[in-house]
Design a protein around this motif. Structure first.
Motif, mmCIF file in Angstrom:
data_model
loop_
_atom_site.group_PDB
_atom_site.id
_atom_site.type_symbol
_atom_site.label_atom_id
_atom_site.label_comp_id
_atom_site.label_asym_id
_atom_site.label_seq_id
_atom_site.Cartn_x
_atom_site.Cartn_y
_atom_site.Cartn_z
ATOM 1 N N PRO A 1 -12.974 5.470 8.319
ATOM 2 C CA PRO A 1 -12.851 4.367 9.281
ATOM 3 C C PRO A 1 -11.445 3.790 9.275
ATOM 4 O O PRO A 1 -10.731 3.833 8.260
ATOM 5 C CB PRO A 1 -13.872 3.348 8.777
ATOM 6 N N LEU A 2 -11.072 3.244 10.411
ATOM 7 C CA LEU A 2 -9.774 2.587 10.562
ATOM 8 C C LEU A 2 -9.976 1.126 10.930
ATOM 9 O O LEU A 2 -11.000 0.750 11.489
ATOM 10 C CB LEU A 2 -8.942 3.268 11.657
ATOM 11 N N ASP A 3 -8.982 0.316 10.634
ATOM 12 C CA ASP A 3 -8.980 -1.070 11.077
ATOM 13 C C ASP A 3 -9.012 -1.104 12.602
ATOM 14 O O ASP A 3 -8.541 -0.179 13.273
ATOM 15 C CB ASP A 3 -7.727 -1.773 10.548
ATOM 16 N N SER A 4 -9.553 -2.183 13.155
ATOM 17 C CA SER A 4 -9.692 -2.287 14.608
ATOM 18 C C SER A 4 -8.380 -2.598 15.314
ATOM 19 O O SER A 4 -8.307 -2.543 16.537
ATOM 20 C CB SER A 4 -10.711 -3.374 14.970
ATOM 21 N N ARG A 5 -7.350 -2.926 14.555
ATOM 22 C CA ARG A 5 -6.026 -3.166 15.127
ATOM 23 C C ARG A 5 -5.004 -2.265 14.453
ATOM 24 O O ARG A 5 -5.320 -1.524 13.513
ATOM 25 C CB ARG A 5 -5.629 -4.639 14.987
ATOM 26 N N VAL A 6 -3.767 -2.345 14.937
ATOM 27 C CA VAL A 6 -2.688 -1.541 14.383
ATOM 28 C C VAL A 6 -1.582 -2.461 13.898
ATOM 29 O O VAL A 6 -1.565 -3.664 14.196
ATOM 30 C CB VAL A 6 -2.134 -0.547 15.422
ATOM 31 N N PRO B 1 -3.943 0.359 2.506
ATOM 32 C CA PRO B 1 -3.653 -0.879 1.778
ATOM 33 C C PRO B 1 -4.056 -0.774 0.307
ATOM 34 O O PRO B 1 -5.045 -0.132 -0.049
ATOM 35 C CB PRO B 1 -4.490 -1.934 2.509
ATOM 36 N N ALA B 2 -3.251 -1.432 -0.534
ATOM 37 C CA ALA B 2 -3.532 -1.414 -1.964
ATOM 38 C C ALA B 2 -4.817 -2.148 -2.286
ATOM 39 O O ALA B 2 -5.475 -1.845 -3.287
ATOM 40 C CB ALA B 2 -2.354 -2.031 -2.725
ATOM 41 N N ALA B 3 -5.201 -3.108 -1.440
ATOM 42 C CA ALA B 3 -6.389 -3.908 -1.708
ATOM 43 C C ALA B 3 -7.677 -3.150 -1.419
ATOM 44 O O ALA B 3 -8.763 -3.676 -1.642
ATOM 45 C CB ALA B 3 -6.359 -5.192 -0.891
ATOM 46 N N GLY B 4 -7.576 -1.928 -0.905
ATOM 47 C CA GLY B 4 -8.771 -1.140 -0.659
ATOM 48 C C GLY B 4 -9.409 -1.367 0.689
ATOM 49 O O GLY B 4 -10.503 -0.874 0.942
ATOM 50 N N GLY C 1 0.827 -1.198 0.000
ATOM 51 C CA GLY C 1 0.000 0.000 0.000
ATOM 52 C C GLY C 1 0.859 1.244 0.000
ATOM 53 O O GLY C 1 2.028 1.225 -0.392
ATOM 54 N N ARG C 2 0.288 2.335 0.493
ATOM 55 C CA ARG C 2 0.973 3.623 0.541
ATOM 56 C C ARG C 2 0.704 4.309 1.876
ATOM 57 O O ARG C 2 -0.374 4.192 2.433
ATOM 58 C CB ARG C 2 0.486 4.543 -0.595
ATOM 59 N N PHE C 3 1.727 5.025 2.324
ATOM 60 C CA PHE C 3 1.551 5.872 3.505
ATOM 61 C C PHE C 3 0.867 7.174 3.107
ATOM 62 O O PHE C 3 1.076 7.699 2.013
ATOM 63 C CB PHE C 3 2.898 6.185 4.152
#
Length: 243
Positions: free
Chosen positions: A178-183, A99-102, A70-72
């Motif tokens: 929205p963000l993923d629930s983890r880091v 993430p590149a996968a969207g 992906g990209r920052f």
């Protein structure tokens, strides 16, 4: 010979001993769970990477490794203050990774930066540009601890924004997505960096639980000893023999 104690005293003593033993046993079980957690964490970096979707399904005492393309986001980052590593105060730097996968964006903990002797931070290196593959551990976000006051992120206008706790819902609201629930805990790579990336579970170590267990078992022993001492019959005075 011991005198007969009151039934209420017997009940209270047995209840207290049982409670302290139960608490001590629970702390021992927690210590065993933490030992398993630390062992899983130590070996996670050497495990083969798994897809992000699979990592999301692996909950519990696992920190799956992912290699995510992906990209920052170069314009948004967060600095988690009041962090300590090996006795040195500093910060953790979190960048937004798309993430590149969207999939939903994730916060990437790029590592620890220590403050100097004057308490100043070095300049924070920007994230690399362009398409990247991040090698990382998929982990729970850091605990918030005791929070005082509300969400201060919206009131900051300069980036990176600084906070003393990291709430993913608040960060997502601040970003407007929205963000993923983890880091992601970024693993050391071949690049030269000032970040320290020595990851540990953000929990009490097993030794802390063993210490608590010892305390509870000691309380149980003290209650038992006190009950025995208080209910001993005094020894009758020894008669002197007359010649």
């Amino acid at each position: 010979m011991a005198r007969r104690p009151h039934p209420a005293a017997i009940t209270a003593t047995l209840a207290g001993i049982a409670a302290f033993i139960a608490l001590g046993s629970w702390q021992v079980r927690r210590a065993h769970e933490k030992e398993a957690l630390f062992a899983a964490f130590d070996g996670a970096a050497q495990q083969p990477p798994v897809p992000l979707e699979q990592a999301r399904r692996e909950t519990g005492a696992r920190y799956p490794r992912v290699d995510l393309k992906g990209r920052f986001d170069p314009g948004h980052a967060y600095v988690l203050d009041n962090q300590v590593r090996d006795g040195r105060a500093g910060v953790m730097v979190y960048d937004v990774f798309e993430p590149a996968a969207g999939a939903p964006a994730l916060l990437v903990n790029r590592g620890f930066l220590a403050r100097d002797a004057r308490g100043e931070l070095p300049s924070i290196p920007p994230p690399p540009e362009g398409a990247q593959t991040v090698r990382a551990l998929y982990a729970p976000p850091p605990g918030s601890g005791l929070r005082l006051g509300g969400d201060a992120l919206p009131h900051q206008t300069r980036w990176p924004k600084t906070t003393i706790y990291l709430d993913l819902a608040e960060v997502g609201a601040d970003l407007g997505r929205p963000l993923d629930s983890r880091v992601l805990l970024q693993l050391p790579g071949d690049e030269v960096t000032t970040f320290v990336r020595e990851w540990k579970p953000d929990v009490f170590p097993p030794e802390r639980h063993y210490g608590y267990a010892f305390t509870w078992f000691t309380f149980a022993a003290v209650v038992a000893a006190t009950f025995f001492i208080l209910n001993r019959s005094p020894q009758p005075p020894r008669r002197e023999e007359h010649r």
